[in-house]
Scaffold this motif. Structure first.
Motif, PDB file in Angstrom:
ATOM      1  N   LEU A 330     -67.909 -17.084  46.746  1.00 23.99           N
ATOM      2  CA  LEU A 330     -67.390 -15.874  47.389  1.00 23.99           C
ATOM      3  C   LEU A 330     -66.316 -16.197  48.409  1.00 23.99           C
ATOM      4  O   LEU A 330     -65.310 -15.477  48.518  1.00 23.99           O
ATOM      5  CB  LEU A 330     -68.539 -15.105  48.052  1.00 23.99           C
ATOM      6  CG  LEU A 330     -68.176 -13.750  48.687  1.00 23.99           C
ATOM      7  CD1 LEU A 330     -67.627 -12.798  47.636  1.00 23.99           C
ATOM      8  CD2 LEU A 330     -69.401 -13.146  49.366  1.00 23.99           C
ATOM      9  N   ASP A 331     -66.485 -17.274  49.141  1.00 27.26           N
ATOM     10  CA  ASP A 331     -65.503 -17.650  50.160  1.00 27.26           C
ATOM     11  C   ASP A 331     -64.153 -17.967  49.509  1.00 27.26           C
ATOM     12  O   ASP A 331     -63.094 -17.594  50.024  1.00 27.26           O
ATOM     13  CB  ASP A 331     -66.014 -18.849  50.956  1.00 27.26           C
ATOM     14  CG  ASP A 331     -65.122 -19.175  52.141  1.00 27.26           C
ATOM     15  OD1 ASP A 331     -64.621 -18.230  52.784  1.00 27.26           O
ATOM     16  OD2 ASP A 331     -64.923 -20.366  52.421  1.00 27.26           O
ATOM     17  N   ASP A 332     -64.175 -18.645  48.369  1.00 28.88           N
ATOM     18  CA  ASP A 332     -62.931 -18.995  47.674  1.00 28.88           C
ATOM     19  C   ASP A 332     -62.268 -17.767  47.052  1.00 28.88           C
ATOM     20  O   ASP A 332     -61.034 -17.710  46.953  1.00 28.88           O
ATOM     21  CB  ASP A 332     -63.216 -20.031  46.576  1.00 28.88           C
ATOM     22  CG  ASP A 332     -63.673 -21.362  47.131  1.00 28.88           C
ATOM     23  OD1 ASP A 332     -63.260 -21.689  48.259  1.00 28.88           O
ATOM     24  OD2 ASP A 332     -64.456 -22.061  46.461  1.00 28.88           O
ATOM     25  N   ARG A 333     -63.079 -16.803  46.621  1.00 32.43           N
ATOM     26  CA  ARG A 333     -62.517 -15.623  45.942  1.00 32.43           C
ATOM     27  C   ARG A 333     -62.213 -14.469  46.891  1.00 32.43           C
ATOM     28  O   ARG A 333     -61.787 -13.391  46.479  1.00 32.43           O
ATOM     29  CB  ARG A 333     -63.505 -15.148  44.864  1.00 32.43           C
ATOM     30  CG  ARG A 333     -63.732 -16.177  43.754  1.00 32.43           C
ATOM     31  CD  ARG A 333     -64.521 -15.589  42.592  1.00 32.43           C
ATOM     32  NE  ARG A 333     -65.861 -15.125  42.974  1.00 32.43           N
ATOM     33  CZ  ARG A 333     -66.244 -13.856  42.954  1.00 32.43           C
ATOM     34  NH1 ARG A 333     -65.400 -12.900  42.588  1.00 32.43           N
ATOM     35  NH2 ARG A 333     -67.485 -13.536  43.290  1.00 32.43           N
ATOM     36  N   ILE A 365     -67.447  -6.944  51.085  1.00 29.86           N
ATOM     37  CA  ILE A 365     -66.427  -7.953  50.790  1.00 29.86           C
ATOM     38  C   ILE A 365     -65.858  -7.708  49.409  1.00 29.86           C
ATOM     39  O   ILE A 365     -66.593  -7.553  48.429  1.00 29.86           O
ATOM     40  CB  ILE A 365     -67.029  -9.381  50.883  1.00 29.86           C
ATOM     41  CG1 ILE A 365     -67.430  -9.698  52.344  1.00 29.86           C
ATOM     42  CG2 ILE A 365     -66.028 -10.423  50.381  1.00 29.86           C
ATOM     43  CD1 ILE A 365     -68.054 -11.052  52.531  1.00 29.86           C
ATOM     44  N   VAL A 366     -64.545  -7.646  49.375  1.00 36.47           N
ATOM     45  CA  VAL A 366     -63.844  -7.458  48.109  1.00 36.47           C
ATOM     46  C   VAL A 366     -63.293  -8.825  47.688  1.00 36.47           C
ATOM     47  O   VAL A 366     -62.522  -9.454  48.425  1.00 36.47           O
ATOM     48  CB  VAL A 366     -62.703  -6.441  48.246  1.00 36.47           C
ATOM     49  CG1 VAL A 366     -61.985  -6.270  46.915  1.00 36.47           C
ATOM     50  CG2 VAL A 366     -63.262  -5.099  48.727  1.00 36.47           C
ATOM     51  N   ALA A 367     -63.708  -9.273  46.506  1.00 35.92           N
ATOM     52  CA  ALA A 367     -63.345 -10.613  46.049  1.00 35.92           C
ATOM     53  C   ALA A 367     -62.555 -10.558  44.756  1.00 35.92           C
ATOM     54  O   ALA A 367     -62.612  -9.577  44.005  1.00 35.92           O
ATOM     55  CB  ALA A 367     -64.612 -11.461  45.854  1.00 35.92           C
ATOM     56  N   ARG A 368     -61.803 -11.604  44.501  1.00 35.96           N
ATOM     57  CA  ARG A 368     -61.073 -11.722  43.234  1.00 35.96           C
ATOM     58  C   ARG A 368     -62.077 -11.938  42.097  1.00 35.96           C
ATOM     59  O   ARG A 368     -63.102 -12.578  42.264  1.00 35.96           O
ATOM     60  CB  ARG A 368     -60.109 -12.914  43.274  1.00 35.96           C
ATOM     61  CG  ARG A 368     -59.028 -12.773  44.343  1.00 35.96           C
ATOM     62  CD  ARG A 368     -58.086 -13.966  44.313  1.00 35.96           C
ATOM     63  NE  ARG A 368     -57.080 -13.857  45.356  1.00 35.96           N
ATOM     64  CZ  ARG A 368     -57.234 -14.273  46.598  1.00 35.96           C
ATOM     65  NH1 ARG A 368     -58.375 -14.860  46.961  1.00 35.96           N
ATOM     66  NH2 ARG A 368     -56.272 -14.126  47.486  1.00 35.96           N
ATOM     67  N   ARG A 369     -61.724 -11.468  40.946  1.00 38.53           N
ATOM     68  CA  ARG A 369     -62.607 -11.633  39.779  1.00 38.53           C
ATOM     69  C   ARG A 369     -62.526 -13.068  39.267  1.00 38.53           C
ATOM     70  O   ARG A 369     -61.539 -13.730  39.395  1.00 38.53           O
ATOM     71  CB  ARG A 369     -62.202 -10.666  38.676  1.00 38.53           C
ATOM     72  CG  ARG A 369     -62.477  -9.218  39.052  1.00 38.53           C
ATOM     73  CD  ARG A 369     -62.144  -8.319  37.880  1.00 38.53           C
ATOM     74  NE  ARG A 369     -62.395  -6.919  38.216  1.00 38.53           N
ATOM     75  CZ  ARG A 369     -63.572  -6.324  38.106  1.00 38.53           C
ATOM     76  NH1 ARG A 369     -64.611  -7.033  37.653  1.00 38.53           N
ATOM     77  NH2 ARG A 369     -63.742  -5.061  38.435  1.00 38.53           N
TER      78      ARG A 369
END
Length: 369
Positions: A330-333, A365-369
């Motif tokens: 999650l931190d990376d995305r 949190i909004v993350a990249r897919r």
């Protein structure tokens, strides 16, 4: 002459030397040498092996119950948590570190019942160094005092201090910048009463030959050493007075007077009876406040905020800290986040990693897919 003999000799010289401006630098050198010898003695003890204590830290924070033998720590641990620590009415019932888990406000707080400290623990008596090393890893120290032994508080604090544990304070504002040449330059704020030569002597004793040092607040020799050395641990603490159910009404004033003698405000001490499980709700709340924790309710897609199992963080932590604690990738995305609650300017505010969260925020949190 052994290390312990050298330590005792220096302590005697410090105690016999009158403190004034002309002796200040000399005493500073002695205290610096004393710190070196204590570290040497600790290293020798560690190299010698022996039975130590190893406790795996789990949960959101760790609390150490500190008290003399038979102060009631084991009974308290059992009352607060799911642990099963042996309980007895004689000294040294606890011969190992017993952990338990306190669940409060959605947080999992590890509580450690450490063996009762005795006089001279910092010098190694009763396995004191091993016990104190466990306490250094905690996030909060809870002193457990028997209502009939309030005077044990001072030697307990002294043993913690001698083991480089500083309670209810922060590191002094001292900045040291090594340099290639030019000796030691000292910059002191107007309110600092130490002589520049004293500061230079202490630094030289610690191995500095070329450095700039700036002290921006009042310090004495002990605080100067604290600021120079990097092995001090700074922890909050609170005091609980156990066996309060045994206090006769006419004895309460005596207890309060004894607490004040040791700079403990009776209004801030938590009176409990671990045996009768009285006063524990107040203690749980004081532990929560002392740990300075916050709850963040994660807004999960399609399910809304999870109010049952909050993410527990330290006050002052950020959205980036929350993403790291949630784990995975999650931190990376991470793209951005939205927050509602005390830290937000408005509901559903869009924020980045550096946003500081507050207790009972709702975070998505909004993350990249």
């Amino acid at each position: 002459m052994g290390v312990e003999d050298e330590i005792e000799e220096i302590r005697e010289e410090i105690s016999e030397t009158p403190y004034n401006k002309s002796t200040e630098a000399h005493i500073g050198r002695l205290k610096s040498k004393l710190a070196d010898l204590k570290e040497k003695l600790e290293n020798q003890s560690s190299a010698g092996g022996g039975q130590g204590y190893s406790v795996e830290q789990t949960g959101d924070a760790t609390v150490a119950l500190v008290g003399m033998p038979s102060a009631g720590k084991s009974t308290l641990l059992n009352a607060l948590t799911n642990a099963e620590s042996e309980v007895g009415s004689y000294e040294f019932t606890t011969l190992d570190v017993n952990p338990g888990m306190l669940k409060h406000k959605g947080a999992n707080i590890q509580v450690l019942d450490v063996p009762g400290l005795i006089k001279g623990a910092a010098g190694g008596k009763g396995g004191g160094r091993e016990v104190l090393s466990v306490i250094r890893t905690a996030d909060l120290v809870v002193f457990v005092l028997s209502v009939f032994e309030i005077d044990r508080y001072e030697p307990l604090r002294r043993d913690l201090y001698d083991n480089k544990i500083r309670l209810d304070t922060r590191p002094p504002k001292i900045r040291i910048t090594p340099k290639g040449k030019g000796g030691i330059d000292v910059t002191l704020a107007p309110e600092v009463e130490l002589e520049p030569d004293t500061v230079r002597e202490v630094l030289r004793e610690r191995g500095y030959t070329n450095a700039n040092i700036a002290i921006t607040e009042p310090v004495d020799l002990d605080l100067l050493l604290d600021g120079i050395l990097d092995n001090r641990v700074y922890l909050p603490s609170l005091v609980t007075v156990n066996k309060a159910d045994l206090i006769e009404p006419d004895y309460l004033d005596t207890v309060n007077e004894e607490l004040r003698e040791y700079d403990i405000d009776p209004e801030e001490a938590v009176f409990i009876s671990a045996e009768e499980e009285k006063g524990l709700d107040a203690l749980r709340e004081e532990i929560w406040q002392g740990l300075d924790l916050i709850r963040v309710y994660m807004d999960k897609p399609g399910r809304g905020p999870d109010y049952e199992e909050p993410l527990v963080l330290k006050a002052g932590q950020t959205v980036g800290d929350a993403a790291k604690k949630l784990g995975g990738d999650l931190d990376d995305r991470f793209r951005f986040a939205r927050v509602s609650g005390p830290s937000a300017k408005h509901d559903d505010q869009q924020i980045g990693r550096e946003h500081e969260l507050a207790d009972e925020d709702v975070l998505r949190i909004v993350a990249r897919r």
